[in-house]
Scaffold this motif. Structure first.
Motif, short mmCIF file in Angstrom:
data_model
loop_
_atom_site.label_atom_id
_atom_site.label_comp_id
_atom_site.label_asym_id
_atom_site.label_seq_id
_atom_site.Cartn_x
_atom_site.Cartn_y
_atom_site.Cartn_z
N LEU A 43 11.40 1.96 -2.27
CA LEU A 43 9.95 1.77 -2.08
C LEU A 43 9.17 2.84 -2.83
O LEU A 43 8.19 2.54 -3.52
CB LEU A 43 9.60 1.81 -0.59
CG LEU A 43 8.10 1.70 -0.28
CD1 LEU A 43 7.54 0.34 -0.70
CD2 LEU A 43 7.83 1.96 1.19
N ILE A 44 9.60 4.08 -2.74
CA ILE A 44 8.90 5.17 -3.42
C ILE A 44 8.92 4.96 -4.93
O ILE A 44 7.90 5.13 -5.60
CB ILE A 44 9.51 6.54 -3.03
CG1 ILE A 44 9.21 6.83 -1.55
CG2 ILE A 44 8.99 7.65 -3.94
CD1 ILE A 44 9.98 8.00 -0.97
N SER A 45 10.06 4.54 -5.49
CA SER A 45 10.13 4.32 -6.94
C SER A 45 9.24 3.16 -7.37
O SER A 45 8.65 3.18 -8.45
CB SER A 45 11.57 4.11 -7.40
OG SER A 45 12.08 2.90 -6.90
N LYS A 46 9.10 2.14 -6.52
CA LYS A 46 8.19 1.03 -6.79
C LYS A 46 6.74 1.52 -6.82
O LYS A 46 5.94 1.11 -7.65
CB LYS A 46 8.35 -0.06 -5.73
CG LYS A 46 7.35 -1.21 -5.89
CD LYS A 46 7.01 -1.89 -4.59
CE LYS A 46 6.03 -1.27 -3.70
NZ LYS A 46 4.61 -1.44 -3.97
N CYS A 47 6.45 2.44 -5.95
CA CYS A 47 5.07 2.92 -5.79
C CYS A 47 4.61 3.82 -6.94
O CYS A 47 3.41 3.99 -7.14
CB CYS A 47 4.93 3.66 -4.47
SG CYS A 47 5.11 2.55 -3.05
N VAL A 48 5.53 4.39 -7.69
CA VAL A 48 5.14 5.26 -8.81
C VAL A 48 5.21 4.54 -10.16
O VAL A 48 4.97 5.16 -11.19
CB VAL A 48 5.99 6.55 -8.84
CG1 VAL A 48 5.78 7.37 -7.58
CG2 VAL A 48 7.46 6.24 -9.05
N MET A 49 5.51 3.25 -10.14
CA MET A 49 5.56 2.49 -11.40
C MET A 49 4.16 2.38 -12.00
O MET A 49 3.15 2.41 -11.27
CB MET A 49 6.11 1.07 -11.16
CG MET A 49 7.56 1.03 -10.77
SD MET A 49 8.29 -0.64 -10.69
CE MET A 49 7.03 -1.66 -10.03
N ALA A 50 4.10 2.25 -13.31
CA ALA A 50 2.81 2.12 -14.00
C ALA A 50 2.08 0.84 -13.56
O ALA A 50 0.87 0.85 -13.36
CB ALA A 50 3.01 2.11 -15.51
N LYS A 51 2.83 -0.25 -13.41
CA LYS A 51 2.24 -1.51 -12.93
C LYS A 51 2.34 -1.54 -11.42
O LYS A 51 3.36 -1.16 -10.84
CB LYS A 51 2.99 -2.71 -13.50
CG LYS A 51 2.80 -2.95 -14.97
CD LYS A 51 3.55 -4.22 -15.36
CE LYS A 51 3.30 -4.60 -16.80
NZ LYS A 51 4.00 -5.87 -17.13
N GLN A 84 0.81 -1.22 0.00
CA GLN A 84 0.00 0.00 0.00
C GLN A 84 0.84 1.27 0.00
O GLN A 84 0.30 2.38 0.14
CB GLN A 84 -0.94 0.00 1.22
CG GLN A 84 -1.92 -1.16 1.19
CD GLN A 84 -2.79 -1.21 2.42
OE1 GLN A 84 -3.07 -0.18 3.05
NE2 GLN A 84 -3.22 -2.39 2.81
N CYS A 85 2.16 1.10 -0.14
CA CYS A 85 3.08 2.24 -0.24
C CYS A 85 3.02 3.18 0.97
O CYS A 85 3.04 4.40 0.84
CB CYS A 85 2.83 3.01 -1.53
SG CYS A 85 3.15 2.01 -3.00
N ASP A 86 2.99 2.61 2.16
CA ASP A 86 2.98 3.40 3.39
C ASP A 86 4.44 3.62 3.83
O ASP A 86 5.01 2.86 4.60
CB ASP A 86 2.19 2.66 4.46
CG ASP A 86 2.00 3.48 5.73
OD1 ASP A 86 2.84 4.37 6.02
OD2 ASP A 86 1.02 3.22 6.45
#
Length: 155
Positions: free
Chosen positions: A82-90, A48-50
């Motif tokens: 984590l932040i870069s994972k959370c902004v990915m298109a998928k 959930q990108c917390d």
């Protein structure tokens, strides 16, 4: 004399059983705590990108050993990852498949497991991990991570 021997034997049996039962209860509580921490780390912070929760869970002196990228010893880099994972298109998420948990003396616990990663709900790959959890008071910190044997899902 035989009666005294039997009484001593019964007493010792009860003491051993009580200690064993106490250890079983402690291990069950430890496993519950670590499964809860795993859920907070992945079901909440990762999935959930917390980032606020993520920052609280990982130790300041984190060490992350990964079979793909090597060693990272920077908490700031873990947060950036984590932040870069959370902004990915998928949307990348993780599900725990299985794990075992054992205590590490008074330090904390070790968790060994396997998980599956998903892109937009579709299984993408599996990996194995070793997490070293440190108990600090009533809190747990993820101190060391070894992430290995990453494999794509055969389609």
């Amino acid at each position: 004399m035989i009666k005294l021997f039997i009484l001593i034997l019964l007493f010792l049996t009860q003491v051993v059983f009580a200690q064993t039962n106490n250890e079983v209860l402690k291990m069950a509580a430890l496993k519950t705590e670590i499964i809860k921490m795993d859920s907070l780390l992945f079901s909440v912070a990762f999935n959930q990108c917390d980032t606020t929760l993520f920052k609280k869970i990982i130790a300041d002196d984190i060490e992350f050993y990964d079979d793909r990228s090597g060693l990272n010893t920077s908490k700031a880099n873990e947060i950036k990852s984590l932040i870069s994972k959370c902004v990915m298109a998928k949307k990348l998420t993780r599900k725990l498949n299985s794990c075992t948990i054992d205590k590490l003396g008074d330090f904390g616990a070790v968790q060994l497991g396997e998980h599956t990663f998903y892109f937009d709900g579709k299984p993408e790959g599996t990996g194995k991990f070793i997490h070293i959890w440190e108990r600090t008071g009533n809190d747990w910190k993820l101190k060391r991570i070894v992430s290995y044997e990453h494999r794509p899902i055969k389609k």
